[in-house]
Design a protein around this motif. Structure first.
Motif, PDB file in Angstrom:
ATOM      1  N   ASN A 121       9.423  -5.211   1.654  1.00 22.03           N
ATOM      2  CA  ASN A 121       9.549  -5.407   2.885  1.00 22.03           C
ATOM      3  C   ASN A 121       9.112  -4.352   3.994  1.00 22.03           C
ATOM      4  N   LYS A 122       7.857  -4.561   4.215  1.00 22.93           N
ATOM      5  CA  LYS A 122       7.279  -3.326   5.050  1.00 22.93           C
ATOM      6  C   LYS A 122       7.821  -3.244   6.320  1.00 22.93           C
ATOM      7  N   GLU A 123       8.545  -4.198   7.052  1.00 23.51           N
ATOM      8  CA  GLU A 123       9.100  -4.002   8.295  1.00 23.51           C
ATOM      9  C   GLU A 123      10.534  -3.067   8.442  1.00 23.51           C
ATOM     10  N   VAL A 146       5.933  -1.686  -3.471  1.00 21.36           N
ATOM     11  CA  VAL A 146       5.517  -2.847  -4.062  1.00 21.36           C
ATOM     12  C   VAL A 146       4.393  -3.461  -3.327  1.00 21.36           C
ATOM     13  N   ASP A 147       4.150  -3.127  -1.906  1.00 26.26           N
ATOM     14  CA  ASP A 147       2.744  -3.607  -1.119  1.00 26.26           C
ATOM     15  C   ASP A 147       1.777  -3.070  -2.000  1.00 26.26           C
ATOM     16  N   SER A 148       0.633  -3.903  -2.277  1.00 25.17           N
ATOM     17  CA  SER A 148      -0.295  -3.606  -3.302  1.00 25.17           C
ATOM     18  C   SER A 148      -1.060  -2.354  -2.939  1.00 25.17           C
ATOM     19  N   GLU A 149      -1.281  -2.133  -1.632  1.00 28.98           N
ATOM     20  CA  GLU A 149      -2.188  -0.959  -1.109  1.00 28.98           C
ATOM     21  C   GLU A 149      -1.225   0.405  -1.456  1.00 28.98           C
ATOM     22  N   HIS A 150      -0.130   0.419  -1.067  1.00 29.10           N
ATOM     23  CA  HIS A 150       0.882   1.363  -1.217  1.00 29.10           C
ATOM     24  C   HIS A 150       1.169   1.738  -2.829  1.00 29.10           C
ATOM     25  N   VAL A 213      -2.576  -7.390  12.046  1.00 26.20           N
ATOM     26  CA  VAL A 213      -1.169  -6.596  12.019  1.00 26.20           C
ATOM     27  C   VAL A 213      -0.519  -6.391  10.749  1.00 26.20           C
ATOM     28  N   ASN A 214      -0.947  -7.009   9.819  1.00 26.16           N
ATOM     29  CA  ASN A 214      -0.537  -6.734   8.241  1.00 26.16           C
ATOM     30  C   ASN A 214      -1.131  -5.253   8.145  1.00 26.16           C
ATOM     31  N   LYS A 215      -2.408  -5.018   8.275  1.00 27.61           N
ATOM     32  CA  LYS A 215      -2.882  -3.859   7.863  1.00 27.61           C
ATOM     33  C   LYS A 215      -2.412  -2.504   8.970  1.00 27.61           C
ATOM     34  N   LEU A 217       0.811  -2.671   9.961  1.00 24.93           N
ATOM     35  CA  LEU A 217       1.963  -2.501   9.508  1.00 24.93           C
ATOM     36  C   LEU A 217       1.812  -1.696   8.173  1.00 24.93           C
ATOM     37  N   GLU A 218       0.976  -1.848   7.482  1.00 24.95           N
ATOM     38  CA  GLU A 218       0.331  -0.974   6.191  1.00 24.95           C
ATOM     39  C   GLU A 218       0.294   0.461   6.504  1.00 24.95           C
ATOM     40  N   VAL A 219      -0.494   0.661   7.718  1.00 29.77           N
ATOM     41  CA  VAL A 219      -0.724   2.184   7.890  1.00 29.77           C
ATOM     42  C   VAL A 219       0.429   2.879   8.275  1.00 29.77           C
TER      43      VAL A 219
HETATM   44 MG    MG Z   1      -0.516  -5.207   1.390  1.00 30.21          MG
END
Ligand code: MG
Ligand code: NDP
Length: 383
Positions: A121-123, A146-150, A213-215, A217-219
């Motif tokens: 849950n990145k939010e 868990v987010d794949s990038e992180h 927006v997802n990217k 949020l990931e930053v």
């Molecule tokens: Mg991701």
């Protein structure tokens, strides 16, 4: 047996977490939660035998209690229920796979109860990273991405020294509209938007991937997770989604994590860290892949990324405004009440109207969320 609980067990990440549980045999699921998907919850209760289950509404809980009356399980409701599952005394790890800011309070509650967090849950980090990260440190709990990038960055950091990181290179597929311009985006439909080129995910994050927006949020998520300055985080478009992200170290050496697009890997890695387990599934076939290509993100068209970076730079309550405006706008887009570009317009208007407050506590974050929701409602009639 490692004992876990899952918030959002009926969703994309939730069900894949249960796939990992099913494949391994040494994970025990003690608690699960969902919004309203009673049917899937019943199936999950019968298969995994959790002790505690939370749903949001009392009517849904009643229906579920009737369905599983033959089993030894307690059904609880609302935010209180979510908090109870998050902090169950017997669990070691909480998987936070709910979508949206609803994840903040249960995540804080679980950290206070000493649980490690497998964080999807990145939010939560985007809006409350300044509360969550110091609290996790104080409580000595791990935040396992868990987010794949992180997860890729987390994997690439193994055996390295954090202070020797020069920058993070977060990869992006570019989404279904990569290469299009603003003019083209005026007419895109919900169905077009939900066709992600590489990943199958929940609807909200799929729309967020199309807007970039997802990217964004990931930053923001990476900034908190890895303690980076925004200037040390670069987004690289890599349309095949093979490189899941990279770290450039001070000597110019780059470590990357590669693989097929399969969320079960980062989920499993978080649950067993620092160990790896066998995972059945497709493997990368370089001969079939032939090439991996790179592009710069189109920040003039896909405003989700530059607006997120701006919100993060401003800080304070602004990331909450960015995130809450996006959540509400995406919900409206999914109900086909507004167009694709209106998502950007609503985020931008919300950010422009907001008076930033520094270092918000949880109450102020939740108040800002409500105010932003109300602001978005007031704007929609004028679109
Ligand atoms: Mg991701
Ligand atoms: P889904 O929409 O597939 O699932 C969301 C889950 O949360 C469901 O169990 C849903 O229950 C529950 N839920 C929804 N709204 C509420 C609510 N108001 N209160 C309580 N529970 C609620 O989402 P995803 O699995 O795609 O994403 C979950 C999180 O993980 C998001 O933050 C996303 O950004 C992040 N993430 C997802 C990835 C993916 O591949 N899917 C990749 C990286 C990060 P119900 O089924 O009853 O509606």
């Amino acid at each position: 047996m490692k004992k876990i609980a899952i918030l959002g067990s009926t969703g994309s990440i939730g069900t894949q977490t249960l796939d990992v549980v099913r494949a391994n045999g040494d994970l025990e699921v003690l608690g699960i939660t969902a919004g309203s998907n009673i049917q899937k919850l019943e199936e999950q209760i019968r298969e995994f035998h959790p002790k505690l289950v939370a749903v949001m509404k009392e009517e849904a809980a009643k229906e579920l209690r009737d369905k599983v009356a033959d089993l030894d399980v307690r059904i609880v409701t609302g935010m209180e229920g979510l908090l109870e599952v998050a902090a169950m005394p017997e669990t070691e790890i909480l998987v936070t796979a709910v979508v949206g800011m609803i994840g903040i309070r249960p995540t804080i509650e679980a950290i206070k109860a000493g649980k490690d967090i497998a964080l999807a849950n990145k939010e939560t980090l985007v809006t409350a990273g300044h509360i969550i990260m110091p609290l996790a440190k104080e409580m000595g709990v791990q935040i396992l991405p868990v987010d794949s990038e992180h997860s890729a960055i987390f994997q690439a950091l193994n055996g390295e020294h954090h202070k020797e990181i020069h920058k993070l290179l977060i990869t992006a597929s570019g989404g279904p509209f990569r290469g299009r311009k603003t003019e083209d985006l005026k007419k895109v439909t919900l169905a077009d938007t939900l066709k992600h080129p590489n990943w199958v995910m929940g609807q909200k994050i799929t729309v967020d991937s199309a807007t970039l927006v997802n990217k964004g949020l990931e930053v923001m998520e990476a900034k908190w997770l890895f303690g980076m300055d925004l200037d040390q985080i670069q987004v690289v478009v890599q349309p095949q989604s093979v490189i899941h992200s990279m770290i450039e170290f001070v000597d110019g050496g780059i470590m990357a994590q590669l693989g097929t697009p399969d969320m079960r890997l980062p989920i499993q890695y978080a649950l067993y860290y620092p160990h790896r387990r066998y995972l059945a599934g497709d493997r990368l076939d370089f001969a079939a892949l032939k090439q991996i290509t790179f592009e710069e993100p189109d920040m003039d068209t896909f405003l989700g990324l530059p607006m997120a970076i701006q919100a993060s730079r401003i800080g304070g309550t602004m990331p909450t405004v960015f995130n809450a405006a996006n959540e509400r706008a995406v919900a409206k887009f999914l109900r086909q009440e507004i167009g694709f570009l209106d998502i950007y317009a609503l985020i931008q208007a919300s950010m422009e109207a907001h008076k930033v407050k520094e270092n918000p506590d949880l109450d102020l974050i939740l108040e800002t969320e409500q105010e932003t929701y109300e602001f978005v409602e007031s704007q929609v009639s004028g679109l």
